[in-house]
Design a protein around this motif. Structure first.
Motif, mmCIF file in Angstrom:
data_model
loop_
_atom_site.group_PDB
_atom_site.id
_atom_site.type_symbol
_atom_site.label_atom_id
_atom_site.label_comp_id
_atom_site.label_asym_id
_atom_site.label_seq_id
_atom_site.Cartn_x
_atom_site.Cartn_y
_atom_site.Cartn_z
ATOM 1 N N TYR A 23 0.832 -1.205 0.000
ATOM 2 C CA TYR A 23 0.000 0.000 0.000
ATOM 3 C C TYR A 23 0.871 1.262 0.000
ATOM 4 O O TYR A 23 0.618 2.188 -0.765
ATOM 5 N N GLN A 27 0.690 3.918 -3.079
ATOM 6 C CA GLN A 27 0.004 5.179 -2.816
ATOM 7 C C GLN A 27 0.936 6.345 -2.494
ATOM 8 O O GLN A 27 0.576 7.497 -2.733
ATOM 9 N N LYS A 77 -6.190 0.120 6.971
ATOM 10 C CA LYS A 77 -5.997 1.007 5.824
ATOM 11 C C LYS A 77 -6.072 2.491 6.194
ATOM 12 O O LYS A 77 -5.217 3.266 5.758
ATOM 13 N N LYS A 81 -2.900 4.947 5.580
ATOM 14 C CA LYS A 81 -3.050 6.119 4.715
ATOM 15 C C LYS A 81 -2.521 7.367 5.419
ATOM 16 O O LYS A 81 -1.734 8.130 4.853
#
Length: 101
Positions: A23, A27, A77, A81
């Protein structure tokens, strides 16, 4: 594993480590060598400790139950983030500080 001993997440929970790293790379362009992630067993779950920045001097922590770990999208998540944004900002600030020297 003893309660007071931190171990690398990639060894203790490799599937979770892979999820986090993938991730962050996709990202935020943050790679596995940009961070260190350790895990410590606690009575109510696991405490994840993320070290990042110059000399890994910055730290973020989250405590998760096994059930939360299994449901990564809902529980992990959002933290990853937010962590990715902080890590990216820190790395950029460290870069500019190094360039001024």
């Amino acid at each position: 594993m003893e309660r007071s001993t931190q171990q690398p997440l990639r060894i203790l929970l490799p599937e979770l480590y892979q999820y986090i790293i993938e991730y962050l790379e996709e990202q935020h362009n943050i790679h596995s060598y940009d961070i260190q992630v350790f895990v410590m067993n606690q009575h109510d779950g696991y405490q994840l400790s993320f070290a990042f920045g110059e000399d890994y001097s910055h730290q973020e922590k989250i405590t998760l139950t096994l059930k939360q770990i299994q449901n990564k999208e809902d529980n992990i998540k959002p933290f990853i983030k937010e962590f990715g944004e902080k890590c990216k900002e820190t790395m950029i600030a460290d870069y500019y500080k190094m360039m001024k020297m």
